[in-house]
Design a protein around this motif. Structure first.
Motif, PDB file in Angstrom:
ATOM      1  N   ALA A 187       0.856  -1.199   0.000  1.00 28.69           N
ATOM      2  CA  ALA A 187       0.000   0.000   0.000  1.00 28.69           C
ATOM      3  C   ALA A 187       0.889   1.245   0.000  1.00 28.69           C
ATOM      4  O   ALA A 187       0.621   2.225  -0.720  1.00 28.69           O
ATOM      5  CB  ALA A 187      -0.906  -0.006   1.226  1.00 28.69           C
ATOM      6  N   GLU A 188       1.965   1.215   0.816  1.00 30.89           N
ATOM      7  CA  GLU A 188       2.876   2.373   0.870  1.00 30.89           C
ATOM      8  C   GLU A 188       3.665   2.499  -0.431  1.00 30.89           C
ATOM      9  O   GLU A 188       3.898   3.604  -0.921  1.00 30.89           O
ATOM     10  CB  GLU A 188       3.848   2.227   2.046  1.00 30.89           C
ATOM     11  N   VAL A 189       4.067   1.371  -0.997  1.00 28.92           N
ATOM     12  CA  VAL A 189       4.795   1.413  -2.272  1.00 28.92           C
ATOM     13  C   VAL A 189       3.919   2.085  -3.333  1.00 28.92           C
ATOM     14  O   VAL A 189       4.345   3.018  -4.034  1.00 28.92           O
ATOM     15  CB  VAL A 189       5.189  -0.021  -2.743  1.00 28.92           C
ATOM     16  N   ALA A 190       2.673   1.626  -3.408  1.00 31.35           N
ATOM     17  CA  ALA A 190       1.767   2.167  -4.428  1.00 31.35           C
ATOM     18  C   ALA A 190       1.509   3.653  -4.191  1.00 31.35           C
ATOM     19  O   ALA A 190       1.573   4.469  -5.125  1.00 31.35           O
ATOM     20  CB  ALA A 190       0.455   1.385  -4.420  1.00 31.35           C
ATOM     21  N   ALA A 191       1.261   4.008  -2.921  1.00 28.78           N
ATOM     22  CA  ALA A 191       0.980   5.419  -2.614  1.00 28.78           C
ATOM     23  C   ALA A 191       2.202   6.270  -2.942  1.00 28.78           C
ATOM     24  O   ALA A 191       2.084   7.351  -3.549  1.00 28.78           O
ATOM     25  CB  ALA A 191       0.589   5.566  -1.148  1.00 28.78           C
ATOM     26  N   GLY A 192       3.396   5.771  -2.582  1.00 26.67           N
ATOM     27  CA  GLY A 192       4.637   6.523  -2.826  1.00 26.67           C
ATOM     28  C   GLY A 192       4.869   6.772  -4.299  1.00 26.67           C
ATOM     29  O   GLY A 192       5.445   7.786  -4.689  1.00 26.67           O
TER      30      GLY A 192
END
Ligand code: UDP
Length: 500
Positions: free
Chosen positions: A138-143
């Motif tokens: 989720a953080e990878v995608a948001a980043g």
């Protein structure tokens, strides 16, 4: 044949990242193949070398048909995480060594490689589809400013029940582990006890910094904040719960299953899961060919969990006294299976039942087995894939859930859908399944009786219902069926934000 999804100008590119657990990876690889069969879609599967090798024959078949599905290999840091070399899938973790946490740590260490793969990808991905358990994606995608779709390998029923139990904090009010309570605010009266659901819900009694609590909260938060959810189920199977689940996820829930049905011919079915040993497969199928239609009890408790040796012996005695032919997949090897094998030799069980019973050691071609005409019943642990595969093959179930949301899946099968008989287990086993007391939870007489109930004249209604649902499942994935339309709608949705 490619599915037309009323193409937009840009080519949608799905970057699919399954977690390396067989029961999660197998269906998500099916989803990846289904997406790649849609007109104009590109799919990249992110995985590690050992896993890529398992799935390559199946993906090669898609590529030979002209579908654009490719693999991007990530190096799995076994040594850094204290795992044996090559231990790239949870089913390769040696049993009894408590290495599950090391395995999850290794999965987390993949993050920089995943970020790099997404950044460098050509064409750029339109979205990431990652397993619900891969919360850090989720953080990878948001980043990287890319939408993330979550793959939920279970059903809407279980997820809705889990959410209701967690949100209501009802586990904080129940007295003992074995006290029955009603799952709040769900369309049916579903009674469970804490010992059955505590591993798949958030327990308010745990401290906020307890890793188990943090893990379950994180899964729910990152699923909720995802752009949408892909589910291996079909709208007609659990309509009330699909509706509830859609409400929980901004309306963006796509039920595209049963995904196992994308394996339509013998080659696809025999390649599903792993690059199987052809001669073992043939042995199973030849043995099934010798049995009368609808006569065989198929027994498999999934790819991970193991019963205690005494419970396995009890199951053996139940199968023997039932007198029907049986095909039993023993499961992943470890101390328990070894101890059972000793009992097997000393008691003469296998020897005595030669011809009537077949024990499978290693991986069985489950989808092929379930669809064989000689199969009349399935004693299952209610893993969601097995459950849906049984429904797709119109096979009634005897249910023996062992862990995680399997107890909720059992409720759906037995109480909501009426297509199985429960063995009444009340307690989860340990994940590793090896350090539990050598106890008998279900007696051989109960096993014998439950098999009779689905296979003799008392099972007429159960068999009728499962046949009806199996027909519905088949229609759902056919042209114009709900799952096929959902798949098209998913591709159209992603196409609308595909990068140029
Ligand atoms: N499976 C198989 N052969 C085996 C054991 C398992 O093909 O010998 C497949 C099965 O068809 C299913 C998956 O592995 O697709 C197991 O998933 P499930 O959710 O049923 O259970 P889990 O293994 O996750 O507990």
């Amino acid at each position: 044949m490619a599915i037309t999804a009323n193409q937009s100008r840009q080519q949608p590119h799905f970057m699919v990242f399954p977690i390396m657990l067989p029961g999660h990876m197998i269906p998500l690889i099916d989803v990846a193949r289904m997406l790649a069969r849609c007109d104009g879609v590109i799919v990249t599967v992110l995985t590690t070398p050992v896993n890529a090798k398992r799935f390559r024959p199946a993906l090669d078949r898609e590529r030979r048909c002209g579908f654009k599905i490719r693999e991007h290999e990530l190096r799995f840091p076994c040594v850094e995480a204290g795992l044996p070399e090559g231990c790239e899938n949870a089913d390769l973790i040696p049993k009894g060594q408590n290495l599950a946490a090391n395995f999850m740590a290794a999965v987390g260490m993949l993050r920089p490689q995943v970020e790099e793969a997404v950044k460098q990808s050509k064409p750029p991905p339109s979205c990431i589809v990652s397993d619900m358990l891969l919360t850090w994606t989720a953080e990878v995608a948001a980043g990287l400013n890319i939408p993330r779709l979550v793959f939920n390998g279970s059903c809407c029923f279980s997820d809705v029940c889990e959410a209701r139990i967690s949100d209501s904090e009802i586990l904080g009010e129940v007295g003992s582990e074995s006290e029955q309570f009603t799952v709040p605010e769900v369309p049916h009266n579903i009674q469970v006890c804490k010992s059955q659901v505590k591993l798949c819900t958030t327990d308010p009694n745990l401290l906020d910094d307890d890793p188990r609590k943090q893990w379950s909260v994180k899964i729910r938060q990152t699923s909720k904040s995802a752009y949408g959810v892909i589910v291996n189920s079909f709208d007609e199977l659990e309509p009330d719960y699909v509706k509830e689940y859609r409400k929980m996820h901004h309306g963006r829930v796509w039920c595209v299953g049963p995904v196992s049905l994308c394996n339509q011919n013998y080659q696809d079915q025999s390649l599903r899961g792993y690059n199987n040993n052809y001669s073992d497969q043939q042995e199973c199928l030849k043995w099934l060919d010798l049995q009368a239609p609808g006569s065989v009890v198929y027994v498999s408790l999934g790819s991970m969990a193991a019963l205690s040796p005494r419970q396995m012996a009890e199951l053996a005695m139940g199968l023997e006294s039932n007198k029907r032919p049986f095909l039993w997949v023993l499961g992943k090897r470890g101390k328990n299976i070894d101890a059972f094998e000793d009992w097997n030799v000393s008691s003469g069980f296998e020897q005595r039942n030669r011809g009537r019973g077949l024990l499978v050691r290693g991986w069985a071609p489950q989808v092929l087995i379930l669809s064989h005409t000689s199969i009349g019943g399935f004693l299952t642990h209610c893993g969601w894939n097995s459950t849906l595969e049984a429904i797709s093959a119109k096979v009634p179930m005897v249910t023996l859930p062992l862990i995680a949301e399997q107890f909720l899946n059992e409720k759906l099968v037995v109480e909501v859908l009426g297509i199985g008989v429960s063995l009444g287990l009340k307690m989860s086993i340990d994940w590793d399944g090896e350090d539990k007391d050598d106890v008998v939870m279900v007696k051989n007489e109960e096993i014998n009786e439950a098999i009779d109930k689905i296979m003799d004249e008392r099972g007429i209604e159960i068999r009728r219902k499962v046949r009806e649902l199996g027909e519905m499942a088949k229609k759902a994935v056919q042209k114009g069926g709900s799952s096929q339309l959902n798949l098209i709608s998913l591709v159209q949705n992603v196409s609308s934000f595909a990068q140029p």
